[in-house]
Design a protein around this motif. Structure first.
Motif, PDB file in Angstrom:
ATOM      1  N   ALA A 183      13.128  -9.172  34.605  1.00 56.20           N
ATOM      2  CA  ALA A 183      13.827  -9.232  35.894  1.00 56.20           C
ATOM      3  C   ALA A 183      14.740 -10.447  35.903  1.00 56.20           C
ATOM      4  CB  ALA A 183      12.821  -9.303  37.044  1.00 56.20           C
ATOM      5  N   LEU A 184      16.041 -10.205  35.990  1.00 54.71           N
ATOM      6  CA  LEU A 184      17.043 -11.261  35.974  1.00 54.71           C
ATOM      7  C   LEU A 184      17.384 -11.628  37.412  1.00 54.71           C
ATOM      8  CD1 LEU A 184      19.272  -9.620  33.234  1.00 54.71           C
ATOM      9  CD2 LEU A 184      17.420 -11.270  32.902  1.00 54.71           C
ATOM     10  N   LEU A 232      17.855  -0.953  37.686  1.00 59.13           N
ATOM     11  CA  LEU A 232      17.434  -0.909  36.292  1.00 59.13           C
ATOM     12  C   LEU A 232      18.665  -0.667  35.425  1.00 59.13           C
ATOM     13  CD1 LEU A 232      15.020  -0.811  34.265  1.00 59.13           C
ATOM     14  CD2 LEU A 232      15.051   1.680  34.572  1.00 59.13           C
ATOM     15  N   GLN A 233      18.885  -1.524  34.445  1.00 57.50           N
ATOM     16  CA  GLN A 233      20.069  -1.409  33.608  1.00 57.50           C
ATOM     17  C   GLN A 233      19.822  -0.440  32.450  1.00 57.50           C
ATOM     18  OE1 GLN A 233      22.788  -2.601  34.661  1.00 57.50           O
ATOM     19  NE2 GLN A 233      22.029  -3.996  36.245  1.00 57.50           N
ATOM     20  N   LEU A 246      12.506  -3.301  29.279  1.00 56.70           N
ATOM     21  CA  LEU A 246      13.662  -2.870  30.062  1.00 56.70           C
ATOM     22  C   LEU A 246      14.158  -4.038  30.905  1.00 56.70           C
ATOM     23  CD1 LEU A 246      12.383   0.637  31.226  1.00 56.70           C
ATOM     24  CD2 LEU A 246      13.367  -0.044  29.024  1.00 56.70           C
ATOM     25  N   PHE A 247      15.327  -3.864  31.532  1.00 55.40           N
ATOM     26  CA  PHE A 247      15.982  -4.952  32.257  1.00 55.40           C
ATOM     27  C   PHE A 247      16.373  -4.519  33.667  1.00 55.40           C
ATOM     28  CE2 PHE A 247      16.335  -5.824  27.816  1.00 55.40           C
ATOM     29  CZ  PHE A 247      16.230  -7.202  27.714  1.00 55.40           C
ATOM     30  N   PHE A 248      16.000  -5.339  34.634  1.00 61.02           N
ATOM     31  CA  PHE A 248      16.300  -5.067  36.045  1.00 61.02           C
ATOM     32  C   PHE A 248      17.040  -6.273  36.620  1.00 61.02           C
ATOM     33  CE2 PHE A 248      15.849  -4.297  40.497  1.00 61.02           C
ATOM     34  CZ  PHE A 248      15.618  -2.935  40.657  1.00 61.02           C
ATOM     35  N   THR A 249      18.138  -6.020  37.325  1.00 59.27           N
ATOM     36  CA  THR A 249      18.918  -7.093  37.936  1.00 59.27           C
ATOM     37  C   THR A 249      18.529  -7.269  39.396  1.00 59.27           C
ATOM     38  OG1 THR A 249      20.793  -6.581  36.493  1.00 59.27           O
ATOM     39  CG2 THR A 249      21.240  -7.958  38.409  1.00 59.27           C
ATOM     40  N   ALA A 268      15.401  -5.246  47.333  1.00 55.81           N
ATOM     41  CA  ALA A 268      15.718  -5.186  45.903  1.00 55.81           C
ATOM     42  C   ALA A 268      14.485  -5.525  45.065  1.00 55.81           C
ATOM     43  CB  ALA A 268      16.861  -6.145  45.582  1.00 55.81           C
ATOM     44  N   PHE A 269      13.710  -6.508  45.508  1.00 50.32           N
ATOM     45  CA  PHE A 269      12.472  -6.860  44.804  1.00 50.32           C
ATOM     46  C   PHE A 269      11.472  -5.710  44.873  1.00 50.32           C
ATOM     47  CE2 PHE A 269      14.257 -10.984  44.552  1.00 50.32           C
ATOM     48  CZ  PHE A 269      13.471 -11.776  43.717  1.00 50.32           C
TER      49      PHE A 269
END
Length: 307
Positions: A183-184, A232-233, A246-249, A268-269
């Motif tokens: 999580a970015l 989710l990217q 995986l990556f989530f902004t 968003a969280f």
């Protein structure tokens, strides 16, 4: 796949100290009380968003602007330690330590930062943690780190090249700790990570990606949702045991980021938590995601770290 890029981190090295004293080279000159000034000060276009805090501005009519400053300007500020655990569910990644965090030695430490409130109100933590309890996140099977280690007063005092040069180290951490979801916390982090990822992915095609963007144009809602890039990217890191990261902004939780209110950030969280739950349930299809050549990126960092 396009050739991987090499990132030189040595020019961003700095000496750590113990003091939080800092004087910007952009401190405005004092004007005479008897001679009125007719000159105007040009406005800097860079954002003055604090990296992990809100900054007190005594003179509200003339907000202080910040721009890039080299590492030696902050040599007296100490960093903030990582708190990591292998096989973690979630790896939380901040931009870099702000002045308050660097002084206190804890992540997201400024009172105006809503990071820990967002974690709690979204259900990611069972209680609302204090910054001084950041070391307990591994107990929840979470890790916490920063993209860039060196402290600054604001994010704008880091350069784009500097932040992008730290992406290989982030990949090294992802390889070592194998989080299910990264999580970015801040859209600018994803901007830098994406810049590196798209040039270091096995199945990334600029033409297809641009075509998909044109087909899937979504009208922005104005909310802190997927239309604003908080989602989710479409990239993943595949480990040698076939598990994936995986990556989530997420939006920045700084008190100075006024584009979205706290309630919107909490939503968003919550979507991040829902995504993590789906990953843990193995109900998320990742077959079409771009696979990052993270081994090469991680080796780039390891090579530089040994110099």
């Amino acid at each position: 796949m396009s050739s991987s890029k090499t990132f030189d981190l040595s020019r961003f090295a700095y000496s750590k100290g113990n003091s939080s004293d800092y004087t910007s080279k952009y401190t405005p000159l004092r004007r005479s009380s008897t001679t009125p000034s007719t000159s105007t000060t040009p406005q800097l276009s860079r954002s003055n968003t604090d990296t992990d805090t809100g900054i007190d501005t005594p003179n509200k009519s003339k907000k202080r602007k910040y721009t890039y400053e080299p590492p030696e300007s902050f040599a007296q500020l100490t960093g903030v330690p990582d708190y990591m655990t292998e096989g973690c569910d979630l790896m939380l990644v901040g931009i870099n330590p702000g002045r308050t965090s660097a002084t206190l030695g804890h992540h997201f430490a400024h009172p105006s930062n809503s990071f820990y409130s967002c974690l709690y109100e979204s259900g990611l933590t069972p209680t609302k943690l204090r910054p001084q309890q950041d070391y307990t996140l591994p107990v929840l099977n979470y890790s916490i780190t920063n993209l860039n280690h060196r402290p600054t007063v604001t994010q704008s005092q880091l350069s784009k090249a500097e932040s992008r040069a730290m992406v290989p180290e982030l990949c090294w951490k992802v390889h070592k700790y194998k989080p299910k979801l990264v999580a970015l916390v801040g859209k600018s982090i994803w901007d830098d990570v994406h810049f590196v990822f798209k040039s270091n992915s096995f199945n990334y095609d600029y033409r297809l990606d641009n075509k998909d963007k044109k087909v899937n144009i979504v009208e922005k809602s104005g909310d802190c949702d997927h239309t604003a890039g908080f989602l989710l990217q479409n990239f993943k890191i595949v480990h040698d045991d076939n598990n994936e990261s995986l990556f989530f902004t997420l939006p920045s939780t700084s008190g100075l980021v006024a584009a979205y209110q706290k309630e919107a950030k909490v939503r968003a969280f919550k979507r991040c938590k829902q995504t993590l739950d789906r990953i843990k349930e193995s109900s998320l299809d990742t077959s079409t995601m771009h696979i990052v050549d993270s081994v090469t990126l991680a080796q780039t960092f390891a090579h530089l770290d040994q110099r």
